[in-house]
Design an enzyme around this catalytic site. Structure first.
Site, mmCIF file in Angstrom:
data_model
loop_
_atom_site.group_PDB
_atom_site.id
_atom_site.type_symbol
_atom_site.label_atom_id
_atom_site.label_comp_id
_atom_site.label_asym_id
_atom_site.label_seq_id
_atom_site.Cartn_x
_atom_site.Cartn_y
_atom_site.Cartn_z
ATOM 1 N N LYS A 192 0.876 -1.191 0.000
ATOM 2 C CA LYS A 192 0.000 0.000 0.000
ATOM 3 C C LYS A 192 0.903 1.229 0.000
ATOM 4 C CE LYS A 192 -1.636 2.935 2.705
ATOM 5 N NZ LYS A 192 -1.586 4.197 1.929
ATOM 6 N N GLY A 245 7.511 5.385 7.734
ATOM 7 C CA GLY A 245 6.653 6.559 7.862
ATOM 8 C C GLY A 245 6.887 7.206 9.213
ATOM 9 N N SER A 246 5.878 7.896 9.698
ATOM 10 C CA SER A 246 6.059 8.662 10.927
ATOM 11 C C SER A 246 6.040 7.753 12.162
ATOM 12 C CB SER A 246 4.945 9.703 11.046
ATOM 13 O OG SER A 246 3.701 9.046 11.129
ATOM 14 N N THR A 247 6.645 8.250 13.227
ATOM 15 C CA THR A 247 6.626 7.493 14.487
ATOM 16 C C THR A 247 5.200 7.364 15.005
ATOM 17 O OG1 THR A 247 8.887 8.077 15.042
ATOM 18 C CG2 THR A 247 7.455 7.542 16.887
ATOM 19 N N THR A 249 2.436 7.005 13.317
ATOM 20 C CA THR A 249 1.775 5.876 12.645
ATOM 21 C C THR A 249 2.408 4.561 13.080
ATOM 22 O OG1 THR A 249 1.252 7.306 10.777
ATOM 23 C CG2 THR A 249 1.117 4.952 10.386
ATOM 24 N N GLY A 250 3.725 4.551 13.258
ATOM 25 C CA GLY A 250 4.389 3.331 13.724
ATOM 26 C C GLY A 250 3.804 2.837 15.045
ATOM 27 N N GLU A 268 10.361 1.466 10.209
ATOM 28 C CA GLU A 268 11.343 2.550 10.097
ATOM 29 C C GLU A 268 10.567 3.849 10.234
ATOM 30 O OE1 GLU A 268 14.209 3.707 6.667
ATOM 31 O OE2 GLU A 268 13.262 5.357 7.743
ATOM 32 N N CYS A 303 14.361 10.728 5.574
ATOM 33 C CA CYS A 303 14.371 10.212 6.954
ATOM 34 C C CYS A 303 15.705 10.496 7.624
ATOM 35 C CB CYS A 303 14.136 8.713 6.981
ATOM 36 S SG CYS A 303 12.905 8.143 5.848
ATOM 37 N N GLU A 401 10.929 15.450 14.130
ATOM 38 C CA GLU A 401 11.164 15.361 12.693
ATOM 39 C C GLU A 401 10.269 16.380 11.994
ATOM 40 O OE1 GLU A 401 9.890 11.740 10.477
ATOM 41 O OE2 GLU A 401 11.981 11.766 9.825
HETATM 42 P P1 ADP Z 1 3.521 11.052 6.695
HETATM 43 O O1 ADP Z 1 2.990 11.850 7.851
HETATM 44 O O2 ADP Z 1 4.920 11.346 6.391
HETATM 45 O O3 ADP Z 1 2.609 10.990 5.511
HETATM 46 P P2 ADP Z 1 2.527 8.596 7.658
HETATM 47 O O4 ADP Z 1 3.130 7.769 8.725
HETATM 48 O O5 ADP Z 1 1.243 9.282 7.942
HETATM 49 O O6 ADP Z 1 3.650 9.588 7.224
HETATM 50 O O7 ADP Z 1 2.305 7.758 6.335
HETATM 51 C C1 ADP Z 1 3.159 6.733 5.889
HETATM 52 C C2 ADP Z 1 2.305 5.614 5.336
HETATM 53 O O8 ADP Z 1 1.498 5.107 6.392
HETATM 54 C C3 ADP Z 1 1.343 6.032 4.219
HETATM 55 O O9 ADP Z 1 1.240 4.979 3.258
HETATM 56 C C4 ADP Z 1 0.037 6.186 4.963
HETATM 57 O O10 ADP Z 1 -1.098 5.996 4.142
HETATM 58 C C5 ADP Z 1 0.140 5.080 5.987
HETATM 59 N N1 ADP Z 1 -0.707 5.270 7.183
HETATM 60 C C6 ADP Z 1 -1.009 6.423 7.807
HETATM 61 N N2 ADP Z 1 -1.841 6.207 8.860
HETATM 62 C C7 ADP Z 1 -2.069 4.867 8.898
HETATM 63 C C8 ADP Z 1 -2.838 4.008 9.743
HETATM 64 N N3 ADP Z 1 -3.556 4.467 10.765
HETATM 65 N N4 ADP Z 1 -2.817 2.690 9.478
HETATM 66 C C9 ADP Z 1 -2.086 2.188 8.459
HETATM 67 N N5 ADP Z 1 -1.368 2.938 7.622
HETATM 68 C C10 ADP Z 1 -1.342 4.268 7.828
#
Ligand code: ADP
Length: 502
Positions: A192, A245-247, A249-250, A268, A303, A401
């Site tokens: 995705k 992606g972001s911490t 979301t991690g 990561e 990153c 960040e």
């Molecule tokens: P950024 O803020 O840099 O866009 P995110 O961590 O939001 O970083 O996004 C990185 C990836 O994680 C994207 O593919 C985004 O669609 C996905 N993402 C964001 N929120 C969720 C979530 N709650 N569950 C699963 N995937 C997510």
């Protein structure tokens, strides 16, 4: 004799000729899906809509995971020898190179990366694929010492179905950095991509299929994080989730893994990497250029961007002056103009975040020594390359960040103080040391938090993939090895088999 020169490529014209296919890639073909409606990807340079994409929902995510599981069990990919899988990956690397322009244009249109960076980025991505394919033949499994009449093996087996959730900052590169080791080890993958930049991932699936990755082994579902991403992360039949992606979301993904099937995770997340400059340096011009490049490259949406610059007091002013001159001379512009070094930020949201963080730092006495404002003449999402002095190290500007071409610079009085500040941060993604003292570099490289540590060079492109070295984030930057042989093993689990032969 007159010299023949090739006229520069008109990327604006090439972009106008692109045929964009926004359909999802499911089980070997592009399909029109209903999903939960559609979303647009927007060109941050001019606000135009690049594509309207399907917002995949429960049916599409379930279909993709089921297709990947069936392909894994059927074995046309998972049961093939590493050598055969490697041959297909080498064909994919060739296809990436021959489609370099199209892939670079798609990334550039969707997230604003200048073509001057996007084009070489595709070649680095192809090099990852080649390196992975070659490394595959060098992995070995173990025959263990055991009693007579017995045989004991240590094996590595693929997880099964791997979900990859990727960001928008290097759309194709990060997608490849995940799916290639996962596929190489025999897994099936559901990818995705970020909703901001999905098109190169969709084309990647076309190319992978054409190179010989069987139907179902790689599926691409487009959609929003909170929808398609969430469904994948909560899915009971996904065995491993690899995320960049972001911490924030991690953290959510760890909860989803806990709430569902305890799928294994590779995360990561964010970084706030330090650059430590010691006072034994000779050529400050070259150091200043590299430091600036290290944090404004890709408009700072990197990153491993080195955005906490900690400089020995003796060199602080001369380095700062050189950096300011270089920042002011950076060629910002339209991503499709060949000479542009710095494009727009990837979205209006990102611009607001960057501008807000700089304003907050100003509010606590931070001194803007370069940039510090939008560049509206170039476009709504352009922000000038920026350097701030005197921001307290504990302020969010120095701790969070930001993902923009902005950094803070502070003087330090000793290597110990530099190290203490460098490690005084929740993140631990990477670090850069500038010194001609090998012993100091060797000591600090081991003590500073972060996976890749670069000495007298910055991590662009990420050295892990190019050289085959392995890296792993620390602290709130996540966990899980990427790159090298250990990065391949991250997409497997250990298994032992014991035979009684008699
Ligand atoms: P950024 O803020 O840099 O866009 P995110 O961590 O939001 O970083 O996004 C990185 C990836 O994680 C994207 O593919 C985004 O669609 C996905 N993402 C964001 N929120 C969720 C979530 N709650 N569950 C699963 N995937 C997510």
């Amino acid at each position: 004799m007159p010299t023949l020169t090739t006229p520069p490529i008109d990327w604006h014209q090439r972009a106008g000729q692109l045929k964009i296919d926004p359909r999802a890639f499911l089980n070997g073909e592009r399909v029109d899906v209903h999903g939960w409606g559609r979303f647009n990807s927007v060109n941050p340079q001019d606000g135009s809509i690049v594509a309207s994409l399907p917002s995949c929902g429960q049916a599409e995510v379930d279909g993709a995971v089921a297709g990947s599981r069936a392909a894994f069990q059927q074995g046309a990919w998972s049961q093939r020898s590493p050598h055969e899988r490697g041959r297909v990956l080498l064909k994919l690397a060739d296809a990436l190179e021959s489609n370099q322009e199209e892939l670079a244009l798609l990334d550039s249109l969707e997230m604003g990366m200048p073509m001057s960076s996007a084009l070489p980025d595709i070649l680095v991505a192809a090099a990852i694929v080649r390196g992975t394919a070659e490394r595959l033949g060098q992995l070995s499994e173990q025959l263990l010492p055991s009693a007579a009449g017995t045989l004991a093996l240590n094996l590595r087996v693929p997880h099964g179905v791997v979900a990859a959730i990727t960001p928008w900052n290097f759309p194709l590169y990060v997608a490849l950095a995940k799916i290639v080791p996962a596929l190489a080890m025999g897994n099936s993958v559901v990818l995705k991509p970020s909703e901001l930049a999905s098109l190169s991932s969709l084309r990647l699936a076309d190319l992978a299929y054409a190179a010989g990755i069987p139907a179902g082994v790689l599926n691409v579902v487009t959609g929003l994080g909170a929808e398609a991403g969430r469904l994948l992360a909560l899915h009971m039949d996904v065995d491993c989730l690899s995320f960049t992606g972001s911490t924030a979301t991690g953290r959510v993904l760890m909860q989803y893994a806990a709430q569902s099937n305890l799928k294994s995770l590779l995360l990561e997340c964010g970084g706030k990497s330090p650059q430590l400059v010691f006072d034994d340096l000779g050529d400050l011009d070259a150091v200043a250029e590299a430091i600036v490049h290290g944090y404004v490259w890709n408009s700072g949406q990197v990153c491993v961007a080195g955005t906490r610059i900690l400089v020995a007091r003796r060199l602080y002013t001369p380095l700062l002056e050189r950096m300011v001159a270089l920042l002011d001379a950076r060629r910002s512009g339209h991503p499709l103009d060949g000479a542009t070094q710095l494009g727009p930020l990837a979205s209006a949201t990102q611009l607001q975040r960057v501008a807000g963080m700089v304003d907050a730092a100003r509010g606590v006495g931070g001194k803007v020594v370069a940039g510090g404002e939008r560049d509206l003449a170039l476009g709504a999402c352009h922000y000038r390359p920026t350097l701030l002095a005197d921001v307290p190290h504990s302020h969010p500007f120095m701790q969070e960040e930001i993902f923009g071409p902005v950094a803070g610079i502070l003087p330090v009085d000793s290597p110990e103080q530099a190290l203490q500040l460098a490690n005084d941060c929740q993140f631990g993604l990477s670090a850069t040391l500038w010194t001609s003292d090998f012993h100091l570099a060797n000591r600090l490289a081991r003590q500073v938090h972060g996976g890749p540590v670069t000495v007298n060079m910055v991590a662009s492109p990420a050295p892990g993939y190019v050289t085959g070295s392995s890296i792993e984030p620390a602290r709130a930057s996540g966990f899980g090895v990427e790159g090298g042989a250990a990065g391949l093993l991250a997409y497997t689990r250990a298994k032992s088999v014991h035979f009684r032969l008699a």
